[in-house]
Scaffold this motif. Structure first.
Motif, PDB file in Angstrom:
ATOM      1  N   CYS A 237       1.677 -11.879  -0.410  1.00  0.00           N
ATOM      2  CA  CYS A 237       1.404 -10.501  -0.836  1.00  0.00           C
ATOM      3  C   CYS A 237       2.660  -9.629  -0.853  1.00  0.00           C
ATOM      4  CB  CYS A 237       0.354  -9.869   0.074  1.00  0.00           C
ATOM      5  SG  CYS A 237       0.890  -9.649   1.789  1.00  0.00           S
ATOM      6  N   GLY A 238       3.790 -10.154  -0.376  1.00  0.00           N
ATOM      7  CA  GLY A 238       5.019  -9.359  -0.343  1.00  0.00           C
ATOM      8  C   GLY A 238       6.246 -10.204  -0.611  1.00  0.00           C
ATOM      9  N   LEU A 239       7.263  -9.589  -1.175  1.00  0.00           N
ATOM     10  CA  LEU A 239       8.518 -10.277  -1.470  1.00  0.00           C
ATOM     11  C   LEU A 239       9.698  -9.489  -0.916  1.00  0.00           C
ATOM     12  CD1 LEU A 239       7.985 -11.258  -5.226  1.00  0.00           C
ATOM     13  CD2 LEU A 239       7.861 -12.796  -3.260  1.00  0.00           C
ATOM     14  N   TYR A 240      10.650 -10.201  -0.323  1.00  0.00           N
ATOM     15  CA  TYR A 240      11.941  -9.624   0.074  1.00  0.00           C
ATOM     16  C   TYR A 240      12.990 -10.338  -0.762  1.00  0.00           C
ATOM     17  CZ  TYR A 240      15.468  -7.449   3.037  1.00  0.00           C
ATOM     18  OH  TYR A 240      16.515  -6.682   3.495  1.00  0.00           O
ATOM     19  N   ILE A 241      13.687  -9.588  -1.609  1.00  0.00           N
ATOM     20  CA  ILE A 241      14.519 -10.193  -2.642  1.00  0.00           C
ATOM     21  C   ILE A 241      15.968  -9.713  -2.559  1.00  0.00           C
ATOM     22  CG2 ILE A 241      14.781 -10.576  -5.116  1.00  0.00           C
ATOM     23  CD1 ILE A 241      11.845  -9.806  -5.452  1.00  0.00           C
ATOM     24  N   ILE A 257       4.166 -11.400 -11.730  1.00  0.00           N
ATOM     25  CA  ILE A 257       4.163 -11.741 -10.308  1.00  0.00           C
ATOM     26  C   ILE A 257       4.502 -10.517  -9.465  1.00  0.00           C
ATOM     27  CG2 ILE A 257       5.394 -13.041  -8.517  1.00  0.00           C
ATOM     28  CD1 ILE A 257       5.641 -15.341 -10.555  1.00  0.00           C
ATOM     29  N   LEU A 258       5.529  -9.790  -9.859  1.00  0.00           N
ATOM     30  CA  LEU A 258       5.941  -8.600  -9.114  1.00  0.00           C
ATOM     31  C   LEU A 258       4.846  -7.542  -9.126  1.00  0.00           C
ATOM     32  CD1 LEU A 258       9.609  -8.368 -10.415  1.00  0.00           C
ATOM     33  CD2 LEU A 258       8.909  -9.001  -8.106  1.00  0.00           C
ATOM     34  N   ALA A 259       4.144  -7.397 -10.246  1.00  0.00           N
ATOM     35  CA  ALA A 259       3.084  -6.391 -10.353  1.00  0.00           C
ATOM     36  C   ALA A 259       1.907  -6.710  -9.443  1.00  0.00           C
ATOM     37  CB  ALA A 259       2.622  -6.276 -11.799  1.00  0.00           C
ATOM     38  N   ARG A 260       1.691  -7.989  -9.131  1.00  0.00           N
ATOM     39  CA  ARG A 260       0.565  -8.392  -8.281  1.00  0.00           C
ATOM     40  C   ARG A 260       0.837  -8.196  -6.796  1.00  0.00           C
ATOM     41  NH1 ARG A 260       0.480 -13.255 -11.363  1.00  0.00           N
ATOM     42  NH2 ARG A 260       1.072 -14.408  -9.483  1.00  0.00           N
ATOM     43  N   MET A 261       2.083  -8.042  -6.416  1.00  0.00           N
ATOM     44  CA  MET A 261       2.432  -7.967  -5.004  1.00  0.00           C
ATOM     45  C   MET A 261       2.029  -6.622  -4.394  1.00  0.00           C
ATOM     46  SD  MET A 261       3.759 -10.793  -4.016  1.00  0.00           S
ATOM     47  CE  MET A 261       3.715 -12.259  -5.046  1.00  0.00           C
ATOM     48  N   ASP A 262       1.627  -6.666  -3.117  1.00  0.00           N
ATOM     49  CA  ASP A 262       1.338  -5.424  -2.394  1.00  0.00           C
ATOM     50  C   ASP A 262       2.618  -4.621  -2.167  1.00  0.00           C
ATOM     51  OD1 ASP A 262      -1.300  -6.157  -2.326  1.00  0.00           O
ATOM     52  OD2 ASP A 262      -1.232  -6.911  -0.261  1.00  0.00           O
ATOM     53  N   PHE A 263       3.710  -5.329  -1.942  1.00  0.00           N
ATOM     54  CA  PHE A 263       5.000  -4.652  -1.787  1.00  0.00           C
ATOM     55  C   PHE A 263       6.131  -5.580  -2.197  1.00  0.00           C
ATOM     56  CE2 PHE A 263       4.415  -6.795   2.264  1.00  0.00           C
ATOM     57  CZ  PHE A 263       5.672  -7.308   2.545  1.00  0.00           C
ATOM     58  N   VAL A 264       7.213  -4.975  -2.680  1.00  0.00           N
ATOM     59  CA  VAL A 264       8.433  -5.695  -3.050  1.00  0.00           C
ATOM     60  C   VAL A 264       9.606  -4.927  -2.465  1.00  0.00           C
ATOM     61  CG1 VAL A 264       9.913  -6.505  -4.924  1.00  0.00           C
ATOM     62  CG2 VAL A 264       7.417  -6.568  -5.190  1.00  0.00           C
TER      63      VAL A 264
END
Length: 373
Positions: A237-241, A257-264
C-alpha cells in the motif's frame, strides 16, 4: 593550426569515422572535412581536447569563460554504466564544460559527447529544495523534523506493506541504506536503455544509460524481478522511492501503480513525474552535487565527487535515509558521515569491505581484487 594531424588521426584510428583529412599539399595544406560527412560523431568533442594550439574549439564552450577562472573537480560521468573519468569545470554554481580525464582501466583518454554535453539538461529544471507534503493538488512546505516524522509514521502505519525502490542513478551508499531501512520488497523501475556503441579503438558507450546499475544490484540485496506483480501479490500500500531524476519517463503501467498506493514517498532533486505523484517529497541532491561511490558495469568502484554546492535545504540522500531510519528506530546509533556508511556497507557486503575515498583515489578499485589507488 600547425598541421599536426592529431584530429585527422583521431577520426581515423579512434572513432573510425574518417570525417577529417589533410587537403592539398605543401604551403596550401589545411585540415578539412568531407562535404557529405560532417564532424558529428559521438566522439567529436575530443578533437578540441587534443588540439595542441586551440585551432579547433568547442562551440558549446567558446567565448563563455576563461579556463583559469573556473574551478576544476575530478569526478565520474553519470550518463552510462562505463563510468568515464572526467574533469568538471564550474564557476558560481554553474558548470561550463566537462573534459575527459585519463583512466586506462575505464575510458583511456577520451569521453563521448553524450557525457560531455549532458550537464545542460540539469540547468533549467524545477528543483526541489525543501521538504514538501501533498495538500490536494498542490504541495505545502515542511521543515525537516516534521517531514522525517511524517515519513516514519506513514511507514510504521503500513505495518510491513511498504516497498522500497532503489535507483541505478544513486550512489552505492544511498542504495545500501535503502536496503537496510526495513524488511520487505525491494525493486526498481525498468532500466533506461540506449544503443550500445563500440568503436575500433575499444572505446565503448554502454546501452545501460544509468551509472550504477551494477552497484545497486550488488548493494541492495535481493531485487524483485517482476516488481508490479510482487506489489499486487503482497497487497503493498506504500512506496519509498529513490527517484531516477529527469531522465525517467513514467509509462502508464507505473502511473496506475502509483495512483493505487495509499502513500508514495519520493527522494528527488527535481519535480519529476514521479515526485508529482508523491505524498511526501524529500529533497535530495542533483547528480553534480552528490558524493559517494558508484560501480561501473565492469565492477570498478569509483569516487563520485561533488562539483556544485547543495541548493536550498536539500540534504545528501544517504543522510535523509539515515534520518528516517533513526526516527523509526530511536535506539539505533545515527550515521554521522558517509565514511561510516561505507564501513557498514563493507561489513554487510565483503566485496566492498575496506573501501574509503583515500583508497579509491582518482582511478578507483576493481572488485576483482586488482586495484590501483
Amino acid at each position: 593550426c600547425i598541421l599536426c594531424s592529431r584530429c585527422v588521426r583521431f577520426t581515423q584510428e579512434i572513432s573510425g569515422t574518417s570525417e577529417l583529412f589533410v587537403e592539398a599539399r605543401g604551403y596550401n595544406s589545411k585540415i578539412a572535412a568531407l562535404e557529405d560527412r560532417p564532424l558529428d560523431n559521438l566522439l567529436a568533442g575530443n578533437v578540441a581536447d587534443i588540439c595542441p594550439v586551440g585551432a579547433l574549439l568547442s562551440t558549446d564552450y567558446i567565448h563563455k569563460n576563461r579556463i583559469w577562472n573556473l574551478d576544476q573537480q575530478p569526478s565520474v560521468c553519470q550518463d552510462c554504466s562505463v563510468g568515464c573519468n572526467v574533469d568538471v569545470f564550474s564557476r558560481k554554481n554553474q558548470i561550463f564544460r566537462l573534459t575527459a580525464r585519463e583512466n586506462q582501466d575505464v575510458n583511456g583518454y577520451f569521453m563521448c559527447d553524450i557525457g560531455r554535453y549532458g550537464f545542460h539538461r540539469f540547468e533549467e529544471i524545477d528543483r526541489v529544495v525543501q521538504p514538501l507534503m501533498r495538500n490536494g493538488e498542490t504541495f505545502d512546505a515542511l521543515d525537516w523534523d516534521e517531514a522525517i516524522q511524517k515519513t516514519a509514521k506513514l511507514i510504521e502505519q503500513a505495518k510491513g506493506k511498504t516497498a522500497r525502490m532503489g535507483s541505478p542513478f544513486h550512489t552505492n551508499e544511498s542504495n545500501f541504506l535503502l536496503g537496510q531501512m526495513m524488511a520487505g520488497i525491494l525493486g526498481s523501475l525498468p532500466p533506461i536503455r540506449g544503443e550500445e556503441i563500440n568503436y575500433p579503438s575499444g572505446f565503448r558507450i554502454s546501452a545501460d544509460r544509468s551509472p550504477n546499475l551494477r552497484g545497486m544490484t550488488d548493494i541492495c540485496g535481493e531485487i524483485a524481478e517482476d516488481l508490479p506483480f510482487e506489489l499486487n501479490a503482497r497487497n503493498i500500500c506504500g512506496l519509498y522511492i529513490l527517484d531516477d531524476g529527469v531522465d525517467r519517463d513514467l509509462d502508464n503501467t507505473w502511473k496506475d501503480i502509483l495512483a493505487r498506493m495509499d502513500f508514495v514517498i519520493v527522494q528527488s532533486y527535481a519535480m519529476t513525474d514521479l515526485a508529482k505523484s508523491a505524498h511526501i517529497v524529500l529533497p535530495g541532491l542533483a547528480p553534480f552535487e552528490r558524493e559517494g561511490t558508484i560501480t561501473n558495469d565492469q565492477g570498478r568502484v569509483q569516487w563520485l565527487r561533488p562539483s556544485l554546492p547543495i541548493q536550498g535545504e536539500a540534504k545528501p540522500d544517504w543522510e535523509i535515509l539515515a534520518l528516517v531510519m533513526k526516527e523509526m528506530d530511536p535506539g539505533k546509533l545515527p550515521m554521522q558521515d558517509i565514511s561510516q556508511v561505507m564501513k557498514e556497507m563493507g561489513e554487510k557486503f565483503p566485496d566492498y569491505k575496506g573501501l574509503s575515498f583515500f583508497r579509491l583515489g582518482s582511478t578507483g578499485i576493481s572488485l576483482n581484487g586488482r586495484h590501483e589507488a
